[in-house]
Design a protein around this motif. Structure first.
Motif, PDB file in Angstrom:
ATOM      1  N   PRO A 119      -3.533   2.214  -8.840  1.00 47.12           N
ATOM      2  CA  PRO A 119      -2.586   1.097  -8.867  1.00 47.12           C
ATOM      3  C   PRO A 119      -3.267  -0.272  -8.801  1.00 47.12           C
ATOM      4  O   PRO A 119      -4.268  -0.418  -8.097  1.00 47.12           O
ATOM      5  N   PRO A 120      -2.723  -1.259  -9.497  1.00 39.98           N
ATOM      6  CA  PRO A 120      -3.279  -2.620  -9.437  1.00 39.98           C
ATOM      7  C   PRO A 120      -2.718  -3.355  -8.220  1.00 39.98           C
ATOM      8  O   PRO A 120      -1.718  -4.085  -8.309  1.00 39.98           O
ATOM      9  N   VAL A 121      -3.380  -3.178  -7.086  1.00 40.52           N
ATOM     10  CA  VAL A 121      -2.856  -3.651  -5.799  1.00 40.52           C
ATOM     11  C   VAL A 121      -2.647  -5.179  -5.790  1.00 40.52           C
ATOM     12  O   VAL A 121      -1.639  -5.671  -5.274  1.00 40.52           O
ATOM     13  N   ASP A 122      -3.585  -5.924  -6.393  1.00 39.40           N
ATOM     14  CA  ASP A 122      -3.446  -7.398  -6.390  1.00 39.40           C
ATOM     15  C   ASP A 122      -2.196  -7.840  -7.142  1.00 39.40           C
ATOM     16  O   ASP A 122      -1.500  -8.767  -6.728  1.00 39.40           O
ATOM     17  N   HIS A 177       0.818  -1.223   0.000  1.00 43.05           N
ATOM     18  CA  HIS A 177       0.000   0.000   0.000  1.00 43.05           C
ATOM     19  C   HIS A 177       0.849   1.269   0.000  1.00 43.05           C
ATOM     20  O   HIS A 177       0.450   2.268  -0.596  1.00 43.05           O
ATOM     21  N   GLN A 178       2.040   1.239   0.646  1.00 47.87           N
ATOM     22  CA  GLN A 178       2.881   2.439   0.551  1.00 47.87           C
ATOM     23  C   GLN A 178       3.374   2.588  -0.890  1.00 47.87           C
ATOM     24  O   GLN A 178       3.486   3.703  -1.404  1.00 47.87           O
ATOM     25  N   GLY A 179       3.627   1.443  -1.552  1.00 54.49           N
ATOM     26  CA  GLY A 179       4.047   1.480  -2.958  1.00 54.49           C
ATOM     27  C   GLY A 179       2.910   1.942  -3.860  1.00 54.49           C
ATOM     28  O   GLY A 179       3.114   2.724  -4.798  1.00 54.49           O
ATOM     29  N   ALA A 180       1.714   1.462  -3.560  1.00 56.39           N
ATOM     30  CA  ALA A 180       0.543   1.837  -4.353  1.00 56.39           C
ATOM     31  C   ALA A 180       0.295   3.350  -4.272  1.00 56.39           C
ATOM     32  O   ALA A 180      -0.044   4.002  -5.262  1.00 56.39           O
ATOM     33  N   ALA A 207       2.589   5.657  -3.717  1.00 56.61           N
ATOM     34  CA  ALA A 207       3.634   6.314  -4.516  1.00 56.61           C
ATOM     35  C   ALA A 207       3.299   6.205  -6.004  1.00 56.61           C
ATOM     36  O   ALA A 207       3.432   7.179  -6.769  1.00 56.61           O
ATOM     37  N   PHE A 208       2.836   5.034  -6.422  1.00 54.61           N
ATOM     38  CA  PHE A 208       2.447   4.794  -7.816  1.00 54.61           C
ATOM     39  C   PHE A 208       1.383   5.806  -8.248  1.00 54.61           C
ATOM     40  O   PHE A 208       1.452   6.410  -9.310  1.00 54.61           O
ATOM     41  N   ARG A 209       0.390   5.993  -7.368  1.00 53.16           N
ATOM     42  CA  ARG A 209      -0.702   6.936  -7.626  1.00 53.16           C
ATOM     43  C   ARG A 209      -0.160   8.361  -7.776  1.00 53.16           C
ATOM     44  O   ARG A 209      -0.558   9.110  -8.667  1.00 53.16           O
ATOM     45  N   LEU A 210       0.776   8.726  -6.896  1.00 52.79           N
ATOM     46  CA  LEU A 210       1.349  10.085  -6.931  1.00 52.79           C
ATOM     47  C   LEU A 210       2.105  10.340  -8.237  1.00 52.79           C
ATOM     48  O   LEU A 210       1.988  11.390  -8.847  1.00 52.79           O
ATOM     49  N   TRP A 211       2.905   9.362  -8.644  1.00 49.66           N
ATOM     50  CA  TRP A 211       3.733   9.559  -9.844  1.00 49.66           C
ATOM     51  C   TRP A 211       2.911   9.529 -11.126  1.00 49.66           C
ATOM     52  O   TRP A 211       3.145  10.311 -12.035  1.00 49.66           O
ATOM     53  N   THR A 212       1.948   8.568 -11.186  1.00 44.85           N
ATOM     54  CA  THR A 212       1.293   8.298 -12.473  1.00 44.85           C
ATOM     55  C   THR A 212      -0.098   8.907 -12.584  1.00 44.85           C
ATOM     56  O   THR A 212      -0.593   9.076 -13.704  1.00 44.85           O
TER      57      THR A 212
END
Ligand code: NAP
Length: 297
Positions: free
Chosen positions: A280-283, A266-269, A271-276
């Motif tokens: 994010p596809p969490v699964d 979720h911390q990666g998700a 960050a993914f949301r912020l950049w892109t």
């Protein structure tokens, strides 16, 4: 002749590929690259996430370099999270209050974010646990404990911090009280044997120390012989091994125990949301992490 494995998505870097990555020292054990690259591949995005091993003394030089190379953003891990505080143009309120940056977004200004608190809280809520008004015992006072305690304090949890070095817990409690009006956070400068008294009253116990992490999987941040309270949820931020010795003890005594994998995802998700700007596809990210953890180190 070299055979190609056609079952894996083919990596294709072009002149259009948008780069992001991770700053750390070391970075070779990180599972963030497979996690993010699996997400990009699954969405057909022409993006690539790279690990960058950057020595602490080179961090200040690496940032304008990364920006000049056109990266959209970066994650940061040990030992750079605190050093970034003074190197960015702007900090989000979370990053400032937590005292650590784990995500950078490059735009007109370089903004330091912290997605660990949001990642932890999302993972915690996904277990069905409601943190509002709960009694939480947080073991540790390093970067992860700071993020976890910030998230919990914002949700109205009553927090006790216990750390090997009590001064760090006392400083963290004071920082949170200053950042969050009405935060109910105290540091217990207690000998470890009294952990049992606090644990008996806790609804949630978070292991935010690195004790028990691979390869030192026999270690435990819990006094030998002290039973784990059956009614508390144990959230161990460690995800490798997937079941720490402390988790095994908690489960053996009838308590629920979760590892830190979904916090990482979720911390990666976030960050993914912020950049892109893309959901994010969490699964996919979770599955990629599980695959990466199973690979030999
Ligand atoms: P850190 O800033 O280095 O803090 C380490 C903490 O562990 C400190 O509180 C330290 O106590 C304590 N500690 C270390 N060795 C100890 C020992 N032998 N006995 C008792 N306490 C000990 O590290 P961090 O970034 O906070 O990371 C802590 C853990 O959280 C790591 O396992 C990391 O992998 C995990 N983590 C997970 C996620 C996730 O997404 N799941 C995210 C971040 C971190 P002192 O202050 O006394 O040194």
């Amino acid at each position: 002749m070299m055979m190609q494995n056609t079952s894996l998505p083919q990596l294709s870097i072009t002149g259009h590929t948008q780069l992001v990555g991770l700053l750390g020292w070391p970075v070779e054990h990180s599972i963030s690259p497979p996690m993010h690259n699996a997400a990009f591949a699954s969405l057909g995005m022409d993006w690539c996430y790279l690990p960058f091993a950057v020595r602490p003394e080179a961090l200040a030089e690496a940032l304008p370099g990364a920006r000049a190379l056109g990266l959209r953003g970066l994650n940061a891990t040990v030992p750079h999270k605190q050093a970034l505080l003074s190197l960015v143009d702007e900090l989000t309120p979370e990053a400032r209050a937590i005292g650590a940056v784990n995500t950078l977004l490059f735009g007109d200004r370089m903004v330091g974010h912290n997605t660990d608190a949001a990642g932890f809280m999302r993972a915690l809520r996904e277990t069905g646990f409601r943190p509002e008004g709960c009694r939480a015992l947080v073991l540790g006072a390093g970067g992860a404990a700071r993020a976890v305690s910030y998230g919990l304090a914002n949700a109205g949890a009553r927090i006790t911090l216990l750390n090997r070095t009590p001064e760090r817990a006392i400083a963290l409690a004071a920082d949170l009280q200053a950042a969050i009006p009405g935060a109910d956070v105290r540091a217990a400068p207690l000998p470890q044997m009294q952990i049992g008294l606090l644990a008996a009253k806790a609804d949630l116990i978070v292991n935010a120390t690195s004790v028990g992490m691979w390869p030192h999987t026999d270690a435990m941040p819990w006094p030998e012989g002290l039973p784990f309270p059956e009614r508390a949820l144990l959230f161990d931020l460690i995800y490798n091994p997937p079941e720490t010795r402390l988790m095994a003890q908690a489960r053996a005594q009838g308590a629920r125990a979760e590892n830190g994998l979904m916090m990482l995802v979720h911390q990666g998700a976030e960050a993914f949301r912020l950049w892109t700007g893309v959901e994010p596809p969490v699964d996919i990210m979770q599955a990629a992490c599980l695959r990466a953890i199973r690979l030999p180190h």
